[in-house]
Design a protein around this motif. Structure first.
Motif, PDB file in Angstrom:
ATOM      1  N   LEU A   1      29.082  23.822  25.125  1.00  0.00           N
ATOM      2  CA  LEU A   1      29.952  24.949  24.808  1.00  0.00           C
ATOM      3  C   LEU A   1      31.034  25.082  25.885  1.00  0.00           C
ATOM      4  CD1 LEU A   1      27.265  27.609  23.780  1.00  0.00           C
ATOM      5  CD2 LEU A   1      28.749  26.289  22.245  1.00  0.00           C
ATOM      6  N   VAL A   2      32.197  25.570  25.457  1.00  0.00           N
ATOM      7  CA  VAL A   2      33.340  25.778  26.346  1.00  0.00           C
ATOM      8  C   VAL A   2      33.744  27.241  26.257  1.00  0.00           C
ATOM      9  CG1 VAL A   2      35.758  25.225  26.765  1.00  0.00           C
ATOM     10  CG2 VAL A   2      34.159  23.409  26.154  1.00  0.00           C
TER      11      VAL A   2
ATOM     12  N   VAL B   1      41.736  24.163  32.204  1.00  0.00           N
ATOM     13  CA  VAL B   1      40.646  23.211  32.415  1.00  0.00           C
ATOM     14  C   VAL B   1      39.326  23.967  32.372  1.00  0.00           C
ATOM     15  CG1 VAL B   1      39.661  21.526  34.005  1.00  0.00           C
ATOM     16  CG2 VAL B   1      42.142  21.739  33.800  1.00  0.00           C
ATOM     17  N   ARG B   2      38.369  23.420  31.641  1.00  0.00           N
ATOM     18  CA  ARG B   2      37.061  24.042  31.506  1.00  0.00           C
ATOM     19  C   ARG B   2      35.958  22.996  31.669  1.00  0.00           C
ATOM     20  NH1 ARG B   2      39.536  27.937  32.140  1.00  0.00           N
ATOM     21  NH2 ARG B   2      39.633  29.861  30.894  1.00  0.00           N
ATOM     22  N   LYS B   3      34.782  23.448  32.172  1.00  0.00           N
ATOM     23  CA  LYS B   3      33.605  22.593  32.260  1.00  0.00           C
ATOM     24  C   LYS B   3      32.674  22.920  31.101  1.00  0.00           C
ATOM     25  CE  LYS B   3      29.954  20.949  35.314  1.00  0.00           C
ATOM     26  NZ  LYS B   3      29.346  21.009  36.659  1.00  0.00           N
ATOM     27  N   VAL B   4      32.226  21.897  30.413  1.00  0.00           N
ATOM     28  CA  VAL B   4      31.337  22.063  29.263  1.00  0.00           C
ATOM     29  C   VAL B   4      29.926  22.360  29.762  1.00  0.00           C
ATOM     30  CG1 VAL B   4      30.539  21.028  27.106  1.00  0.00           C
ATOM     31  CG2 VAL B   4      32.775  20.407  28.023  1.00  0.00           C
ATOM     32  N   THR B   5      29.254  23.312  29.128  1.00  0.00           N
ATOM     33  CA  THR B   5      27.896  23.665  29.523  1.00  0.00           C
ATOM     34  C   THR B   5      26.898  22.647  28.987  1.00  0.00           C
ATOM     35  OG1 THR B   5      27.477  25.014  27.554  1.00  0.00           O
ATOM     36  CG2 THR B   5      28.563  26.090  29.427  1.00  0.00           C
TER      37      THR B   5
ATOM     38  N   ILE C   1      42.733  26.620  18.377  1.00  0.00           N
ATOM     39  CA  ILE C   1      42.741  26.049  19.717  1.00  0.00           C
ATOM     40  C   ILE C   1      42.202  24.625  19.639  1.00  0.00           C
ATOM     41  CG2 ILE C   1      42.444  28.277  20.859  1.00  0.00           C
ATOM     42  CD1 ILE C   1      39.523  27.428  21.411  1.00  0.00           C
ATOM     43  N   ASP C   2      42.676  23.775  20.559  1.00  0.00           N
ATOM     44  CA  ASP C   2      42.237  22.386  20.626  1.00  0.00           C
ATOM     45  C   ASP C   2      41.477  22.157  21.918  1.00  0.00           C
ATOM     46  OD1 ASP C   2      43.417  21.785  18.213  1.00  0.00           O
ATOM     47  OD2 ASP C   2      45.294  21.093  19.120  1.00  0.00           O
ATOM     48  N   ILE C   3      40.429  21.344  21.843  1.00  0.00           N
ATOM     49  CA  ILE C   3      39.667  20.930  23.015  1.00  0.00           C
ATOM     50  C   ILE C   3      39.842  19.433  23.140  1.00  0.00           C
ATOM     51  CG2 ILE C   3      37.394  20.832  24.087  1.00  0.00           C
ATOM     52  CD1 ILE C   3      36.600  23.254  22.421  1.00  0.00           C
TER      53      ILE C   3
ATOM     54  N   THR D   1      34.264  17.705  32.008  1.00  0.00           N
ATOM     55  CA  THR D   1      35.444  18.563  32.088  1.00  0.00           C
ATOM     56  C   THR D   1      36.379  18.256  30.930  1.00  0.00           C
ATOM     57  OG1 THR D   1      35.288  18.683  34.491  1.00  0.00           O
ATOM     58  CG2 THR D   1      37.396  19.249  33.516  1.00  0.00           C
ATOM     59  N   VAL D   2      36.895  19.307  30.286  1.00  0.00           N
ATOM     60  CA  VAL D   2      37.811  19.146  29.153  1.00  0.00           C
ATOM     61  C   VAL D   2      39.007  20.077  29.358  1.00  0.00           C
ATOM     62  CG1 VAL D   2      35.992  18.510  27.537  1.00  0.00           C
ATOM     63  CG2 VAL D   2      36.604  20.917  27.807  1.00  0.00           C
ATOM     64  N   ASN D   3      40.036  19.882  28.547  1.00  0.00           N
ATOM     65  CA  ASN D   3      41.219  20.734  28.540  1.00  0.00           C
ATOM     66  C   ASN D   3      41.243  21.542  27.246  1.00  0.00           C
ATOM     67  OD1 ASN D   3      42.162  19.718  30.989  1.00  0.00           O
ATOM     68  ND2 ASN D   3      43.232  18.028  29.984  1.00  0.00           N
ATOM     69  N   VAL D   4      41.398  22.847  27.373  1.00  0.00           N
ATOM     70  CA  VAL D   4      41.545  23.723  26.220  1.00  0.00           C
ATOM     71  C   VAL D   4      43.029  24.081  26.097  1.00  0.00           C
ATOM     72  CG1 VAL D   4      40.879  25.894  25.143  1.00  0.00           C
ATOM     73  CG2 VAL D   4      39.230  24.646  26.547  1.00  0.00           C
ATOM     74  N   THR D   5      43.640  23.738  24.982  1.00  0.00           N
ATOM     75  CA  THR D   5      45.060  24.010  24.768  1.00  0.00           C
ATOM     76  C   THR D   5      45.226  24.950  23.584  1.00  0.00           C
ATOM     77  OG1 THR D   5      45.310  22.048  23.358  1.00  0.00           O
ATOM     78  CG2 THR D   5      45.747  21.779  25.709  1.00  0.00           C
TER      79      THR D   5
END
Length: 445
Positions: free
Chosen positions: A318-319, A310-314, A348-350, A336-340
């Motif tokens: 940007l992630v 899990v990542r927060k977008v700036t 990689i997929d966002i 908030t997005v998921n990076v897989t």
């Protein structure tokens, strides 16, 4: 140093007319030594004092460090003062620590501990030992909470070890760490040994889980599970854990990134861990030399597990992922997005929290510090930024703006008082009455 007997013999032979060289050959000592004893410069049975070690200049630093951290390893402290210019050996350093009594006493640690242990034979190329170690107080910028997780793998024969920092202990992160460390160690052994970690086996029975059985088949290794409460069975990796925690992690600065920390650990393993000298099968060599003779198998492509974080977008859409940054559509900024990432895949997929993939990028090398941006995302971000901007002049920050009628009325409703400044009891005063009363009054009374 001459014994009393050799000293007596040397003086007796000298009086008989023997030369110093002949006495030295007869007693098996150097000529300078014999001359010093015959001239009275040295006394039999008394060892000459050792030369100054040069430790005095570092004693204050060592005392302060041990007051800050009484359990700091001597080897860790030795690494620090070597970086400051200390040139003597480690035994000389530890002797000075003892003689100067620099380490504070710890009553809780003074009790003797230990138990008998057996020596386990580890043939070359036979076993790799694995374990997680929790490292407390990671840098706050990492966002990992109270502990960082380090996965450590060690070759049981040579003692060569490597580590991989992971933000989770779930099975995909474990598999990723297994693959990364295996390639750093140089290849695969025949057996992988674990403790009873839930991502590998059922902790109660020690039976390998069905999901991890596929991983073991992919790498063509056997899985060995340690008996419960038998940490000595995988003592090689346990010692590597101690070294990682006490000699590397303990001095890690606060302003370091995750990618920089991983690179620092890799350098430490090569510079310090691989340079250790060990005697194995009557052969004394470095750990790196022993590891080169283990004849490890080349690992296949990474097991295709799917890793998700899990990542927060700036605000710049940007992630961050593994030391690089990837663009997203501008409408996802500050969400908030998921990076897989499927291990071994170049992409990689966002995705959104609901699972909708909204961006796909080519994976950059870990820790490269690059920014991977899609041209469509760049154009959309520029449009969104321009639309949000305005040409109106900025507010005057020092302008005087007292409360208006609406604000005063609201304040009066709160306090139960009138907003009329002329009459505190709320009555309205007609100013014409004042004018009529004052008419005709031309003198002061």
């Amino acid at each position: 140093m001459l014994t009393q007997e050799d000293d007596v013999d040397a003086h007796a032979l000298r009086k008989r007319g023997w030369s110093i060289s002949a006495i030295a050959r007869h007693l098996g000592h150097d000529r300078k030594t014999i001359r010093a004893y015959l001239n009275g410069e040295r006394v039999a049975g008394v060892r000459a004092p050792a030369a100054a070690s040069g430790f005095d200049a570092y004693a204050i630093y060592c005392r302060e460090r041990l007051l800050e951290d009484p359990h700091l390893w001597a080897m860790t402290l030795f690494d620090e003062i070597v970086a400051l210019g200390f040139v003597q050996s480690y035994p000389t350093f530890t002797r000075q620590l003892r003689q100067c009594s620099l380490r504070p006493h710890c009553e809780r640690c003074s009790a003797a501990k230990g138990r008998p242990v057996a020596i386990i034979d580890h043939p070359a190329g036979e076993e790799t030992q694995w374990d997680w170690v929790d490292l407390p107080d990671p840098p706050a910028a990492w966002g990992w909470g109270n502990n960082a997780s380090l996965f450590v793998g060690a070759l049981a024969h040579s003692g060569k070890w490597r580590g991989w920092l992971a933000e989770s202990k779930d099975q995909p992160h474990t598999i990723d760490a297994l693959d990364q460390i295996t390639r750093s160690l140089g290849g695969l052994t025949r057996v992988w040994r674990f403790d009873r970690m839930a991502t590998v086996c059922h902790p109660g029975s020690g039976k390998v889980t069905a999901s991890f059985a596929g991983v073991a088949k992919h790498y063509a290794v056997q899985v060995a599970i340690c008996p419960p409460r038998r940490g000595n069975r995988k003592g090689v990796v346990e010692k590597a854990n101690d070294t990682a925690a006490q000699r590397w992690w303990r001095n890690l600065p606060d302003d370091i990134t995750i990618a920089e920390a991983q690179a620092s650990l890799d350098r430490f393993c090569e510079r310090v861990g691989d340079a250790r000298r060990r005697v194995i099968d009557d052969q004394r060599a470095t750990v790196a030399a022993h590891a080169a003779g283990e004849r490890l198998r080349v690992p296949p492509a990474a097991f295709p597990a799917t890793l998700s974080v899990v990542r927060k977008v700036t605000a710049q859409a940007l992630v961050a992922f593994r030391g690089n940054r990837y663009s997203t559509p501008p409408e996802l900024a500050l969400t908030t997005v998921n990076v897989t990432w499927r291990l071994g895949s170049p992409l990689i997929d966002i995705a959104t929290p609901s699972g909708i993939v909204i961006a796909r990028h080519r994976l950059a090398p870990p820790g490269a510090g690059v920014m991977v941006r899609d041209h469509g995302h760049v154009a959309a971000l520029d449009i969104a930024a321009m639309a949000a901007s305005t040409s109106a002049p900025p507010h005057r920050r020092k302008q005087r703006i007292p409360p208006g009628p609406a604000a005063r009325a609201a304040a009066a409703a709160i306090t139960g008082t009138s907003t009329n400044k002329d009459c505190a009891d709320g009555r309205v005063v007609d100013l014409s009455a004042y004018a009529k009363a004052a008419k005709g009054r031309n003198t002061l009374t």
